[in-house]
Design a protein around this motif. Sequence first.
Motif, short mmCIF file in Angstrom:
data_model
loop_
_atom_site.label_atom_id
_atom_site.label_comp_id
_atom_site.label_asym_id
_atom_site.label_seq_id
_atom_site.Cartn_x
_atom_site.Cartn_y
_atom_site.Cartn_z
N GLY A 1 0.63 -1.28 0.00
CA GLY A 1 -0.14 -0.13 0.03
C GLY A 1 0.87 1.05 -0.16
O GLY A 1 0.38 2.39 -0.29
N TYR A 2 2.22 1.11 0.29
CA TYR A 2 3.07 2.38 0.33
C TYR A 2 4.24 2.13 -0.48
O TYR A 2 4.37 1.15 -1.07
N GLY A 3 5.20 3.03 -0.50
CA GLY A 3 6.31 2.89 -1.37
C GLY A 3 7.65 2.81 -0.67
O GLY A 3 8.59 3.36 -1.34
N PRO A 4 7.85 2.51 0.58
CA PRO A 4 9.21 2.20 0.95
C PRO A 4 10.19 1.47 0.35
O PRO A 4 9.75 0.60 0.05
N HIS A 5 11.33 1.83 -0.03
CA HIS A 5 12.25 1.14 -0.73
C HIS A 5 11.64 0.51 -2.26
O HIS A 5 12.27 -0.20 -2.81
N ALA A 6 10.62 1.17 -2.50
CA ALA A 6 9.85 0.63 -3.68
C ALA A 6 11.00 0.31 -5.13
O ALA A 6 10.84 -0.52 -5.66
N LEU A 7 12.02 1.35 -5.34
CA LEU A 7 12.51 1.17 -6.46
C LEU A 7 14.11 0.74 -6.21
O LEU A 7 14.71 0.22 -6.90
N THR A 8 14.43 0.90 -4.81
CA THR A 8 15.84 1.00 -4.55
C THR A 8 16.08 -0.97 -4.42
O THR A 8 16.87 -1.07 -4.68
N VAL A 9 15.11 -1.35 -4.05
CA VAL A 9 15.10 -2.77 -3.76
C VAL A 9 15.30 -3.69 -5.15
O VAL A 9 16.41 -4.39 -5.18
N PRO A 10 14.35 -3.40 -6.04
CA PRO A 10 14.63 -4.12 -7.47
C PRO A 10 16.06 -3.47 -8.05
O PRO A 10 16.68 -4.22 -8.83
N MET A 11 16.19 -2.27 -7.72
CA MET A 11 17.38 -1.55 -8.46
C MET A 11 18.71 -2.23 -8.02
O MET A 11 19.59 -2.51 -8.80
N ASN A 12 18.50 -2.49 -6.68
CA ASN A 12 19.90 -2.89 -6.01
C ASN A 12 19.93 -4.40 -6.53
O ASN A 12 21.13 -4.96 -6.58
N GLY A 13 19.00 -5.29 -6.74
CA GLY A 13 18.97 -6.50 -7.32
C GLY A 13 19.78 -6.55 -8.60
O GLY A 13 20.72 -7.38 -8.84
N CYS A 14 19.42 -5.36 -9.58
CA CYS A 14 20.26 -5.49 -10.82
C CYS A 14 21.83 -5.07 -10.38
O CYS A 14 22.63 -5.49 -11.03
N ALA A 15 22.21 -4.14 -9.42
CA ALA A 15 23.32 -3.38 -9.25
C ALA A 15 24.24 -4.61 -8.66
O ALA A 15 25.61 -4.32 -8.77
N LYS A 16 23.68 -5.44 -7.83
CA LYS A 16 24.76 -6.26 -7.20
C LYS A 16 24.58 -7.66 -7.96
O LYS A 16 24.74 -8.74 -7.47
N THR A 17 24.18 -7.87 -9.31
CA THR A 17 23.97 -9.11 -9.98
C THR A 17 24.82 -8.86 -11.40
O THR A 17 25.67 -9.44 -11.65
N LEU A 18 24.39 -7.82 -12.17
CA LEU A 18 24.93 -7.62 -13.40
C LEU A 18 26.55 -7.31 -13.42
O LEU A 18 27.10 -7.83 -14.14
N PRO A 19 27.12 -6.47 -12.29
CA PRO A 19 28.38 -6.34 -12.41
C PRO A 19 29.28 -7.43 -11.87
O PRO A 19 30.58 -7.44 -11.97
N LEU A 20 28.61 -8.65 -11.81
CA LEU A 20 29.51 -9.91 -11.65
C LEU A 20 30.04 -10.42 -13.04
O LEU A 20 31.06 -11.04 -13.00
N PHE A 21 29.40 -9.85 -14.14
CA PHE A 21 29.98 -10.37 -15.51
C PHE A 21 30.50 -9.41 -16.40
O PHE A 21 30.54 -8.30 -16.17
N THR A 22 31.43 -9.91 -17.04
CA THR A 22 32.22 -9.12 -18.20
C THR A 22 31.23 -9.06 -19.49
O THR A 22 32.01 -9.08 -20.67
N CYS A 23 30.14 -8.95 -19.49
CA CYS A 23 29.36 -9.01 -20.60
C CYS A 23 29.14 -7.46 -21.08
O CYS A 23 28.97 -6.51 -20.12
N GLU A 24 29.49 -7.20 -22.39
CA GLU A 24 29.60 -5.82 -22.87
C GLU A 24 28.06 -5.17 -22.87
O GLU A 24 27.93 -4.00 -23.29
N ASN A 25 26.83 -6.09 -23.42
CA ASN A 25 25.73 -5.47 -23.63
C ASN A 25 24.56 -5.89 -22.32
O ASN A 25 24.52 -7.06 -22.23
N MET A 26 24.52 -4.92 -21.53
CA MET A 26 23.69 -5.24 -20.49
C MET A 26 22.51 -4.17 -20.60
O MET A 26 22.57 -3.18 -20.82
N ALA A 27 21.37 -4.66 -19.93
CA ALA A 27 20.02 -3.72 -19.78
C ALA A 27 19.41 -4.08 -18.44
O ALA A 27 19.40 -5.40 -18.14
N TYR A 28 18.49 -3.20 -18.07
CA TYR A 28 17.80 -3.61 -16.97
C TYR A 28 16.34 -2.78 -16.87
O TYR A 28 16.37 -1.74 -17.44
N GLU A 29 15.57 -3.16 -16.40
CA GLU A 29 14.23 -2.50 -16.30
C GLU A 29 13.39 -2.77 -14.94
O GLU A 29 13.12 -4.02 -14.78
N VAL A 30 13.27 -1.81 -13.87
CA VAL A 30 12.54 -2.03 -12.84
C VAL A 30 11.22 -1.20 -12.87
O VAL A 30 11.15 -0.07 -13.05
#
Length: 523
Positions: free
Chosen positions: A78-107
């Motif tokens: 019903g409210y928005g605490p951490h509404a964007l930072t939680v899914p954003m952090n999921g991308c921020a702490k997963t994509l940088p594991l890899f040496t892939c040149e073409n990455m994209a994300y959408e939350v």
Amino acid sequence: VIKEKVGGGFGAKQDCGVEDLVGTIAYQSGKPVYYRLSRKDEFIIRTRPAMFITVKAGADKNGKLTALSIKTKIDSGGYGPHALTVPMNGCAKTLPLFTCENMAYEVSSYYTNNIVSGAYQGYGVPQTNFAVHIALAQLAQKLGMKFEDFISKNIVSKGYRVDILKQLGEGREGLAQKLSSCGLQACIKDGLKKYNTWANRKSSREDDIVQGKGMAVMMQGSGIPGLDAANAIVKMISDGTFMLYIGGADLGTGEDTVAAKIAAEELGVNQEHIAVTAADTDTTPFDKGSYASSGTFFTGNAAYVAAKNMKKLIIKSAAKVLELKPSQVRIMPVGRVGSKTKNITYKELARATQAGDGAGQLITSGAFTTEKSPIPYAAHFCQVSLNKRTGMLHVDRYYAVHDCGVPINPDLAKGQVYGGVLKTIGHTLYEGMEFDKNGKCLTDNFTNYPIPNISGMPEDFEVKLIEVTDTITPYVGKSIGELACDGASACISLAINDACGIWMKHWPFRPEKILTELDRQKS
């Protein structure tokens, strides 16, 4: 405000649930206020948000990743605490594991009539890393590669510049970072030595019990560089021991102990000569907060800077008392200062400086901010047994290998990993909040919401810390608490696939879900 000992935080105490209420009443009434949540309240005030994740990945025929994208939808309630930072952090702490040149994300985050979600240990990474591993494991199978070979071929190493971090800031543009250290390859290499000795039991298609193995890699952060800040004060008291004042709040993580150990090391005294006062807004300096796995790196380094400044002040003051040049004075263990032939104890120095004709009590402060922080890495490995007739699953073996920099308190660090892994096994296998058609929670107690106990522990359960030095600071204690929660789900899912060929993509992996997937496989 004085932060009392409140046990583990695990993210749920990052928001104000009732603190603003009791604070207001105490201020208006002028009386102390005590408010205690019921067990039901504990379940429904803050939860880990429901996330729906789509991962796409591509690779060339040699197994080199060419594209990786993550699309996440989150139910914020019903409210928005951490509404964007939680899914954003999921991308921020997963994509940088890899040496892939073409990455994209959408939350995308959605308001719903469900209960309010918020921060929880891992902060979106356990879910996202799980989804990414399932997709990459399926891709590796299509390429005819072992998953461990595929992963090793595509992960980062020391010196790699992680440009994707610039697009993955939290609340603002992030900072690209060249990896000043990375123990991920070492973690994998060490783990595979043990992993490759685990032989799955031989079974035929008619056997009920099958075994399988799985592995996962993961990363987290050590606070948020460019955003977090910490301060500390060191005061020499009259008996030659020290008071250390820090603003960070120890939430069962051992932050007070870590700060004391760092200060004691720098000042050349035993740890018991450092008394810590923490998280008291009247007496302690400002600290951004104990969140985002920042305690050891930020608060610990603030303690280091303050202790380093105290060390300089001790040398300067002792030189004056001993009538020596500062260049002739050294700190000596344990709690002495001076030259080989002319030295005094810290107690004697305290008396000399605090006397009526002295220079005054020795007090120093230290602040710590940074544009980069060391990234912790880990590789986890597990073996499971699955009963195909009942759907019951048990984790037989688990091995977690962590790069947490130079572990300042190894026992505490390992304890964080053991606890984090067991917790993650729980939400992977059976923990889940369920609601009726009117939105009422049906699992708001420990009778209806099972959690791991001693019988659910793997028989063979080991944690190993790989020591990795870094140039960022002398005391490089990378974070470890959240990182420990990021791998078990992926490990277990890959192990189930290895055992019987099905893919479990939705938590929790309860027996009925496993049986449904086995029936779907037959059909």
